[in-house]
Design an enzyme around this catalytic site. Structure first.
Site, PDB file in Angstrom:
ATOM      1  N   GLU A 116      71.840  57.129 162.717  1.00  0.00           N
ATOM      2  CA  GLU A 116      70.893  57.054 163.828  1.00  0.00           C
ATOM      3  C   GLU A 116      70.171  55.709 163.880  1.00  0.00           C
ATOM      4  O   GLU A 116      69.885  55.110 162.838  1.00  0.00           O
ATOM      5  CB  GLU A 116      69.836  58.156 163.675  1.00  0.00           C
ATOM      6  CG  GLU A 116      70.429  59.540 163.709  1.00  0.00           C
ATOM      7  CD  GLU A 116      69.407  60.628 163.424  1.00  0.00           C
ATOM      8  OE1 GLU A 116      69.596  61.735 163.922  1.00  0.00           O
ATOM      9  OE2 GLU A 116      68.430  60.368 162.707  1.00  0.00           O
ATOM     10  N   ASP A 172      66.914  69.002 161.415  1.00  0.00           N
ATOM     11  CA  ASP A 172      66.659  67.720 162.066  1.00  0.00           C
ATOM     12  C   ASP A 172      67.887  67.142 162.741  1.00  0.00           C
ATOM     13  O   ASP A 172      67.968  65.952 162.993  1.00  0.00           O
ATOM     14  CB  ASP A 172      66.083  66.715 161.075  1.00  0.00           C
ATOM     15  CG  ASP A 172      67.030  66.453 159.920  1.00  0.00           C
ATOM     16  OD1 ASP A 172      68.110  67.074 159.891  1.00  0.00           O
ATOM     17  OD2 ASP A 172      66.702  65.633 159.065  1.00  0.00           O
TER      18      ASP A 172
END
Lengths: 348, 348
Positions: free
Chosen positions: B65, B236
């Site tokens: 990410e 998450d």
């Protein structure tokens, strides 16, 4: 740096100094040829890549962008800014660095300067595109805008498609003098021109690489004759273009990644239905490139993440050849991966 | 590194070693308190930040990410991976680094390790949230999942809201033993528990921080009594949750940034209309936090870019205090910014 950390903690880092050593070891023209080949190879497997318009953070003074992509095995991203006002502050308009990482673990493989590497890969991409889009036997190019990208463009066109003469023009005589000076001894015949009109005289390839952040008209319609190939580099963010829209109406336009170019390229001036061809389709033979000697072709280049991926992979592949990196202690690496806290505690 | 490059070419780099030195110089608990304060301060000016769901590249093994944000003056981003299978390969599940840059020039201010810093800021964010959401006078917490984040969570809750006892449970006894061992001498009373049910006995705060990438049920509905605060860290990414959805039906749920948490958080199990409150609204006094002693509150925490921004700014502010960085030759800096090619040429 900490001598105690394990090998997993260290990431090879290619500094500006080492990038220059690596490039000179192989020779600039050879590097440009190799990069063009790497990029062409990745264009051929375009469908294997994750593609997204870059993530751009715009401000009054410029833009900061993150350009990620992945081929499923390797992930890359580039951090790059674009700040036209930087020049007067003594900073680069475009500065960049990038990272290559393994997809299976998420761990970085290499961190690298990319200001130089971006200049090289941008020129290599232009030359690779020209191989498909420029008129056969093109030997003369114009370069309008003689900033940081100019000489790289000329040298890549020489190295990849055999350009012999470059005609230079910049609104700033100092920039033009710099480019003329730097290209002495390159084996390219260099002509310094007084106007853009003069520069494109007799050129089969016209490269525009100016840096103004505004709707500019570097080329107007009456300047552009039949059969030329326009390589438009400088229009690369919203509100920044270089060509009059009438030129676009007459040209066959090729882009890197359509969703991004619609936002950032010359074609932001055109309606959404304006037809474009993605270059990878031409490289793969799925679409035609130049279709005749009278066609005006336009490569509306804004730069795309896959080109950075190709360039980073090229550099990573060369690291073994020499001492072109040093090791950065960038990742925490406890003996037991779950024991991050213990590692911190024991360092007290 | 090249001694010849100008100061503009150099970027301060905070290695893992230097991050540990910086943390110990100030003391872990003080750093956690300071980070909680920095993050709270940035939550108060939430509307000044550029916000976007992070850019995630998912693969079979995990996710990479990029998490950017900007307050108009300073830009930051973090590179972070999440690979649950890394543990068995001897790699961290989560490794990270980040960058701070000036918006006006786009030039980096600092590159830093962020594996440790992410662990610290995640715990500091949890503790900051607990100040608004946990029952008054909470002194006992359960930590379910005793991986890399566990001890940081316990220490932050002690440092920020005065937790005195932590009850540990992990499905893996070795992980639990590690956490018990590391928290000896921390001033927290540590209880090793045989089941999750046992761990939450008497706890006013329940922190779940497991790393399985699957719809897991770490907490089932009948385990959760009135009045507790659940601090859910481990859910998450898409497909990764820790709580049974019946718990969500009974709880008041608080999130960092709703568009991101809808994709990645516990609430991905719930319909789009499921109500949530963004925590910054509570911090600003624009929305209620905990409304009574019997309410179940849930902080559905996935981590957000602004927390990394706060943490990087904190570290950058501390660089002057000591010798916590070294200089990386990461940006090409020609004497004339337009003369990038000349710089390369002269290095030959």
């Amino acid at each position: 740096m900490a001598p105690a950390a394990s090998p997993l903690a260290y990431i090879p880092f290619v500094s500006v100094e080492n990038m220059m050593r690596l490039v000179h070891h192989h020779g600039i023209e050879q590097v440009l040829r190799d990069l063009a080949e790497e990029i062409e190879g990745d264009y051929r497997r375009w469908d294997m890549f994750e593609k997204a318009p870059r993530l751009a953070s715009h401000s009054r003074d410029g833009v900061i962008e993150l350009m990620p992509t992945s081929d499923g095995q390797t992930f890359s991203f580039k951090y790059v800014n674009g700040h036209p006002g930087n020049i007067v502050k003594g900073y680069q308009t475009v500065a960049a660095f990038g990272l290559l990482a393994r997809v299976d673990t998420g761990y970085p493989l290499m961190l690298s300067e990319m200001t130089l590497l971006t200049a090289l890969r941008t020129a290599a991409t232009s030359a690779m595109a020209a191989r498909y889009l420029a008129p056969k036997g093109a030997r003369t190019m114009a370069v309008i805008g003689n900033g940081a990208q100019a000489e790289f463009q000329a040298l890549a066109m020489k190295a990849v498609i055999g350009v012999e003469e470059v005609r230079l023009y910049d609104i700033d005589p100092a920039a033009k003098r710099k480019a003329v000076h730097n290209l002495q001894g390159s084996g390219i015949r260099v002509t310094s021109c007084d106007t853009a009109q003069d520069a494109i005289e007799g050129a089969q390839i016209v490269t525009t690489c100016t840096a103004d952040k505004a709707y500019a008209t570097i080329l107007s319609d009456n300047m552009v004759g039949e059969g030329i190939h326009i390589n438009a580099i400088g229009g690369d963010c919203p509100g920044k273009t270089e060509l009059h829209r009438d030129i676009l109406s007459r040209a066959s336009t090729f882009v890197e990644y359509e969703p991004q170019t619609r936002i950032e390229g010359e074609i932001q001036q055109m309606p959404p239905a304006y037809p474009v061809t993605e270059l990878w389709q031409v490289v793969r033979g799925d679409a035609a490139g130049r279709r005749g000697s009278r066609e005006i072709t336009l490569f509306d280049s804004v730069g795309f993440a896959i080109e950075d991926f190709s360039a980073l992979r090229y550099v990573h592949g060369k690291l073994q050849d020499g001492d072109y990196c040093h090791q950065l202690d960038m990742l925490a690496d406890p003996d037991d991966p779950r024991d991050l806290f213990g590692m911190l505690q024991r360092a007290a």
